[in-house]
Write a protein that holds these residues in place. Structure first.
Motif, PDB file in Angstrom:
ATOM      1  N   PRO A 280      19.966  19.202  67.139  1.00  0.00           N
ATOM      2  CA  PRO A 280      18.494  19.278  67.087  1.00  0.00           C
ATOM      3  C   PRO A 280      17.977  20.625  66.569  1.00  0.00           C
ATOM      4  N   ASP A 281      18.763  21.696  66.781  1.00  0.00           N
ATOM      5  CA  ASP A 281      18.285  23.023  66.354  1.00  0.00           C
ATOM      6  C   ASP A 281      18.098  23.140  64.845  1.00  0.00           C
ATOM      7  N   ILE A 282      18.833  22.360  64.067  1.00  0.00           N
ATOM      8  CA  ILE A 282      18.675  22.456  62.606  1.00  0.00           C
ATOM      9  C   ILE A 282      18.101  21.173  61.996  1.00  0.00           C
ATOM     10  N   ALA A 283      17.687  20.243  62.859  1.00  0.00           N
ATOM     11  CA  ALA A 283      17.195  18.954  62.338  1.00  0.00           C
ATOM     12  C   ALA A 283      15.957  19.141  61.474  1.00  0.00           C
ATOM     13  N   GLY A 284      15.915  18.403  60.378  1.00  0.00           N
ATOM     14  CA  GLY A 284      14.746  18.408  59.494  1.00  0.00           C
ATOM     15  C   GLY A 284      14.659  19.633  58.608  1.00  0.00           C
ATOM     16  N   LYS A 285      15.677  20.499  58.668  1.00  0.00           N
ATOM     17  CA  LYS A 285      15.613  21.748  57.894  1.00  0.00           C
ATOM     18  C   LYS A 285      16.444  21.687  56.613  1.00  0.00           C
ATOM     19  N   ASN A 286      17.059  20.558  56.370  1.00  0.00           N
ATOM     20  CA  ASN A 286      17.895  20.397  55.184  1.00  0.00           C
ATOM     21  C   ASN A 286      19.043  21.413  55.160  1.00  0.00           C
ATOM     22  N   ARG A 287      19.575  21.739  56.342  1.00  0.00           N
ATOM     23  CA  ARG A 287      20.666  22.726  56.445  1.00  0.00           C
ATOM     24  C   ARG A 287      21.966  22.097  56.926  1.00  0.00           C
ATOM     25  N   ALA A 288      21.907  20.833  57.346  1.00  0.00           N
ATOM     26  CA  ALA A 288      23.080  20.213  57.962  1.00  0.00           C
ATOM     27  C   ALA A 288      24.186  19.970  56.933  1.00  0.00           C
ATOM     28  N   ASN A 289      25.391  19.881  57.418  1.00  0.00           N
ATOM     29  CA  ASN A 289      26.538  19.576  56.559  1.00  0.00           C
ATOM     30  C   ASN A 289      26.733  18.043  56.527  1.00  0.00           C
ATOM     31  N   PRO A 290      26.528  17.415  55.374  1.00  0.00           N
ATOM     32  CA  PRO A 290      26.649  15.949  55.317  1.00  0.00           C
ATOM     33  C   PRO A 290      28.082  15.479  55.081  1.00  0.00           C
ATOM     34  N   LEU A 291      29.039  16.425  54.972  1.00  0.00           N
ATOM     35  CA  LEU A 291      30.386  16.018  54.528  1.00  0.00           C
ATOM     36  C   LEU A 291      31.095  15.112  55.534  1.00  0.00           C
ATOM     37  N   ALA A 292      30.900  15.361  56.846  1.00  0.00           N
ATOM     38  CA  ALA A 292      31.559  14.493  57.834  1.00  0.00           C
ATOM     39  C   ALA A 292      31.072  13.046  57.682  1.00  0.00           C
ATOM     40  N   ARG A 324      34.832  24.029  44.032  1.00  0.00           N
ATOM     41  CA  ARG A 324      33.830  24.650  43.162  1.00  0.00           C
ATOM     42  C   ARG A 324      32.983  25.679  43.910  1.00  0.00           C
ATOM     43  N   GLY A 325      33.210  25.810  45.213  1.00  0.00           N
ATOM     44  CA  GLY A 325      32.559  26.887  45.964  1.00  0.00           C
ATOM     45  C   GLY A 325      31.262  26.516  46.651  1.00  0.00           C
ATOM     46  N   TYR A 326      30.877  25.250  46.658  1.00  0.00           N
ATOM     47  CA  TYR A 326      29.625  24.881  47.336  1.00  0.00           C
ATOM     48  C   TYR A 326      29.838  24.771  48.839  1.00  0.00           C
ATOM     49  N   ARG A 327      28.916  25.361  49.595  1.00  0.00           N
ATOM     50  CA  ARG A 327      29.042  25.377  51.057  1.00  0.00           C
ATOM     51  C   ARG A 327      27.688  25.204  51.722  1.00  0.00           C
ATOM     52  N   SER A 342      20.918  18.212  51.094  1.00  0.00           N
ATOM     53  CA  SER A 342      20.711  17.250  49.997  1.00  0.00           C
ATOM     54  C   SER A 342      21.430  17.696  48.726  1.00  0.00           C
ATOM     55  N   GLU A 343      21.492  19.032  48.507  1.00  0.00           N
ATOM     56  CA  GLU A 343      22.184  19.518  47.318  1.00  0.00           C
ATOM     57  C   GLU A 343      23.688  19.238  47.438  1.00  0.00           C
ATOM     58  N   MET A 344      24.213  19.388  48.653  1.00  0.00           N
ATOM     59  CA  MET A 344      25.631  19.084  48.865  1.00  0.00           C
ATOM     60  C   MET A 344      25.898  17.620  48.493  1.00  0.00           C
ATOM     61  N   GLY A 345      24.998  16.737  48.916  1.00  0.00           N
ATOM     62  CA  GLY A 345      25.129  15.326  48.552  1.00  0.00           C
ATOM     63  C   GLY A 345      25.128  15.149  47.041  1.00  0.00           C
TER      64      GLY A 345
END
Ligand code: IPM
Ligand code: MG
Length: 359
Positions: A280-292, A324-327, A342-345
């Motif tokens: 919840p602390d980072i929800a809606g901030k577009n900071r989450a890691n979508p890889l999992a 390629r270094g994206y994190r 979203s950029e990671m996606g």
């Protein structure tokens, strides 16, 4: 006919990460049809229950369920029987998804994101097979009661039937056969009778699996060995609660809990979800890691739809994006490029399209 996927984004970062996973499935064409529904806190807010009967029915009629995460501080004071987490437990139980596969693999570009030394974690590739529909999560009696003297008592019951242990042990030995053929069964048989039975049944089932090595380990020792020498593990077979705890620990070996996917199998319909929570602390901030979640979608292709080639292509795309270094911020280290959820996606889609055009 298109494969019917029930999408349950859930709460917190759930909707953002699921959106990216769906983006990644798009280049694979119109082989899927998606239906979306509310689950967890979102469902409580809308309908007063963590999951509606209709949604459970919808899940049973789907070919697979793709889930984000549930829960958050907003719903923490509710009674256990109506908390967001109940939705997950109900889904697992109703779908008969007793076997939870949680692979923890170190992607080499992420070695420095792990808090552990490079030489300890290099090459880690283990799989936690967690029993998911039994044990202390479901045992009766349970609850909090007021005693005649006015004091309160909280109670949960750790119970395993032999047939529950048998089927999860079979699953573990079977998947081990396709890996490095080594199963470590984790229990607390020195103290808990229910896990003494667990050990006995696992040992008996093991006799049917020639060529698979089995050893037993107490859970406290396993928690230590995971940090001391994680390379010794191939398949870790364990109970519901021990698997919950050990899989979070295994996740940190790989750098971030944001990297670990899961598949819950056993009934006709599998559930595919990241092992992490709703953050919840980072929800809606577009900071989450979508890889999992993206890797969970890959597991869905492999286990629900036998699309091995496509599953591998997604896993390869994730690897390439990391190379390629994206994190995302959780796996960022100096010298790499920080991107949003979203950029990671987008980067994974880009890499996937390249891979699909090559094969
Ligand atoms: C997990 C989670 C869940 C669990 C919670 C959210 C109910 O921690 O999938 O590991 O404990 O199973
Ligand atoms: Mg957990």
């Amino acid at each position: 006919m298109a494969c019917k996927v029930l999408v349950l984004p859930g709460d917190g970062i759930g909707p953002e990460i699921v959106r990216e996973a769906l983006k990644v499935l798009r280049p694979l064409g119109d082989r899927f049809s998606f239906e979306e529904a509310l689950v967890g806190g979102a469902s409580i807010d809308a309908y007063g229950v963590p999951i509606k009967e209709e949604v459970l029915d919808l899940a049973k009629k789907s070919d697979a369920v793709l889930l984000g995460a549930v829960g958050g501080p907003k719903w923490e004071d509710l009674d256990y029987s109506v908390r967001p987490e109940r939705a997950l437990l109900a889904l697992r139980k109703e779908l008969g998804a007793f076997g939870n596969l949680r692979p923890a693999k170190v992607f080499s570009p992420l070695i420095d994101a792990s808090p552990l030394k490079r030489e300890v974690i290099e090459g880690i590739d283990l799989l936690v097979v967690r029993e998911l529909t039994g044990g202390i999560y479901f045992g009766e009696p349970r609850g909090v009661e007021r005693l005649p003297d006015g004091r309160e008592r909280g109670l949960n019951t750790l119970v395993y039937h032999d047939h529950e242990v048998e089927r999860i042990a079979r699953l573990a030995f079977e998947v081990a056969g396709k890996r490095r053929r080594k199963v470590t069964s984790v229990d607390k048989a020195n103290v808990l009778e229910s896990t003494e039975l667990w050990r006995k049944v696992v040992t008996r089932v093991h006799r049917e699996y020639e060529g698979i090595e089995l050893n037993h380990m107490y859970v406290d020792n396993c928690a230590m060995q995971l940090i001391r020498e994680p390379g010794q593990f191939d398949v870790i077979l364990t109970t519901n609660m021990f698997g919950d705890i050990l899989s979070d620990e295994a996740a940190m070996l790989t750098g971030s809990i944001g990297m670990l996917p899961s598949a819950s199998l056993g009934g006709g319909v599998g559930i595919f979800e990241p092992i992490h929570g709703s953050a919840p602390d980072i929800a809606g901030k577009n900071r989450a890691n979508p890889l999992a979640t993206i890797l969970s979608a890959a597991m869905m292709l492999r286990y629900a739809f036998s699309m091995d080639r496509e599953a591998l292509a997604i896993e390869r795309a994730v690897e390439e994006v990391l190379e390629r270094g994206y994190r995302t911020p959780d796996i960022y280290s100096e010298g790499t490029k920080m991107v949003s959820c979203s950029e990671m996606g987008d980067r994974v889609v880009e890499a996937l399209e390249e891979i699909l055009s090559r094969i």
